[in-house]
Design a protein around this motif. Structure first.
Motif, mmCIF file in Angstrom:
data_model
loop_
_atom_site.group_PDB
_atom_site.id
_atom_site.type_symbol
_atom_site.label_atom_id
_atom_site.label_comp_id
_atom_site.label_asym_id
_atom_site.label_seq_id
_atom_site.Cartn_x
_atom_site.Cartn_y
_atom_site.Cartn_z
ATOM 1 N N SER A 35 0.808 -1.219 0.000
ATOM 2 C CA SER A 35 0.000 0.000 0.000
ATOM 3 C C SER A 35 0.845 1.276 0.000
ATOM 4 O O SER A 35 0.296 2.374 -0.068
ATOM 5 N N LEU A 36 2.174 1.134 0.075
ATOM 6 C CA LEU A 36 3.041 2.321 0.093
ATOM 7 C C LEU A 36 3.061 2.995 -1.282
ATOM 8 O O LEU A 36 3.029 2.313 -2.307
ATOM 9 N N PRO A 37 3.152 4.309 -1.309
ATOM 10 C CA PRO A 37 3.230 5.011 -2.608
ATOM 11 C C PRO A 37 4.548 4.707 -3.324
ATOM 12 O O PRO A 37 5.582 4.514 -2.678
ATOM 13 N N LYS A 38 4.503 4.701 -4.645
ATOM 14 C CA LYS A 38 5.685 4.350 -5.437
ATOM 15 C C LYS A 38 6.585 5.552 -5.734
ATOM 16 O O LYS A 38 7.795 5.389 -5.928
ATOM 17 N N SER A 39 6.023 6.741 -5.770
ATOM 18 C CA SER A 39 6.790 7.912 -6.218
ATOM 19 C C SER A 39 8.017 8.217 -5.356
ATOM 20 O O SER A 39 9.086 8.549 -5.912
ATOM 21 N N PRO A 40 7.953 8.140 -4.007
ATOM 22 C CA PRO A 40 9.178 8.418 -3.233
ATOM 23 C C PRO A 40 10.313 7.450 -3.546
ATOM 24 O O PRO A 40 11.482 7.854 -3.595
ATOM 25 N N LYS A 81 15.464 6.275 -6.228
ATOM 26 C CA LYS A 81 16.237 5.462 -7.177
ATOM 27 C C LYS A 81 16.952 6.352 -8.188
ATOM 28 O O LYS A 81 18.113 6.097 -8.556
ATOM 29 N N ILE A 82 16.266 7.401 -8.625
ATOM 30 C CA ILE A 82 16.893 8.331 -9.585
ATOM 31 C C ILE A 82 18.069 9.061 -8.936
ATOM 32 O O ILE A 82 19.111 9.285 -9.556
ATOM 33 N N PHE A 94 19.386 2.902 2.633
ATOM 34 C CA PHE A 94 18.889 4.274 2.759
ATOM 35 C C PHE A 94 17.381 4.317 2.525
ATOM 36 O O PHE A 94 16.641 4.982 3.274
ATOM 37 N N ASN A 95 16.928 3.623 1.484
ATOM 38 C CA ASN A 95 15.496 3.597 1.188
ATOM 39 C C ASN A 95 14.706 2.934 2.312
ATOM 40 O O ASN A 95 13.616 3.393 2.674
#
Length: 312
Positions: free
Chosen positions: A195-200, A205-206, A213-214
């Motif tokens: 359910s976590l958002p993908k954008s962060p 990653k970029i 760290f993530n």
């Protein structure tokens, strides 16, 4: 005048609320009220009987005040049962949370047929009743025919004591508990991960963020609400564990595994001192209530932080 009377009569008819509509709030609240009353009646009765000399051996009893409580609090057996309860809850919950988190993250990162099969297989222990799982493990740990014993023989270990020794009994019951209930933690954590958002994570990653760290700065803070929910349910269940310990050793060897639940059962039903047994359960209720309130408080704070709201 007639027109005014007609208008007032029409308004009064509109203001009349149908009986079903008026009763609807009471009907909605009624089930919760019935359940609350059903819980409070035995709870209040248990407090009352803990202040009496009630016993299954005698038809009459007398009010003795805090005598049972004072006797129990001065007993070394009571404090040992508290220590056993806390140790069991800590080790079993910590292992289940740690292993469940690790497996959930592994399954969340794997998107293939093997991971789908593994998810189904890992749920199987959760479908087994704790007492049934205990019986199965008793056979597996048997020194004569147990498959675990045969496996240990390859490494030169023979006749491992397991639940027969005071030094390894706690390890054995915790191992069975972990086998049964880790799937529960895994499912809750896996649902939280998905359910976590993908954008962060895509942004990290970029920017070249490492996996550690993530996990430390993104996954763990956003996953805390799910972790607290899993912790709440498993810690509450571990504090009041009865079936696994009773099914394996009945609290033995000796009084090694006599936690608050087993001590209360033994005092109340085997020794038939019902009034003397109730304080054990009430003390356990106090422990669970305090722990649950603290976890719920932290879970709500973590949920507000994960949603970007300031903690009030």
């Amino acid at each position: 005048m007639k027109e005014q009377k007609k208008d007032s009569a029409a308004v009064s008819e509109l203001n009349v609320v149908p009986f079903k509509t008026r009763m609807r709030p009471y009907l909605i609240v009624a089930p919760a009220l019935i359940i609350t009353i059903g819980i409070m009646i035995p709870f209040v009765m248990s407090i009352y009987f803990s202040l009496t000399s009630y016993s299954f051996r005698m038809p009459t009893y007398s009010f003795i005040g805090l005598k049972n409580w004072i006797t129990i609090l001065q007993s070394s057996g009571f404090w040992k049962s508290v220590w056993v309860t806390l140790r069991y809850a800590f080790f079993s919950t910590a292992l289940e949370m740690g292993i469940g988190l690790g497996i959930a993250m592994l399954l969340n990162n794997l998107e293939n047929r093997f991971s789908k099969i593994l998810r189904v297989v890992l749920i199987f222990p959760l479908m087994v009743a704790p007492i049934t799982a205990t019986i199965i493990w008793q056979l597996m740990l048997n020194n004569s025919v147990g498959i675990v014993e045969k496996f240990l023989n390859f490494f030169g270990v023979y006749n491992f004591p397991w639940a027969a020794s005071a030094s390894t009994a706690m390890m054995t019951v915790v191992m069975i508990d972990v086998w049964v209930n880790t799937s529960f933690c895994m499912l809750l954590v896996l649902a939280g991960l998905q359910s976590l958002p993908k954008s962060p994570f895509e942004s990290a990653k970029i920017d070249g963020g490492s996996a550690w760290f993530n996990f430390r700065n993104l996954t763990l803070p956003m996953l805390k609400p799910s972790l607290y929910i899993a912790l709440l349910f498993r810690l509450m269940a571990a504090l009041q564990e009865y079936a696994i310990i009773f099914g394996l050793t009945k609290g033995g060897p000796g009084d090694t595994l006599m936690n608050l639940s087993l001590t209360s059962y033994q005092t109340g039903f085997q020794f038939q001192k019902f009034g003397f047994a109730l304080p054990y359960i009430l003390v356990l209720w106090v422990f669970i209530n305090i722990v649950a309130k603290q976890i719920v408080k932290r879970q709500r704070a973590a949920q507000r932080l994960a949603s970007g709201q300031d903690e009030q």
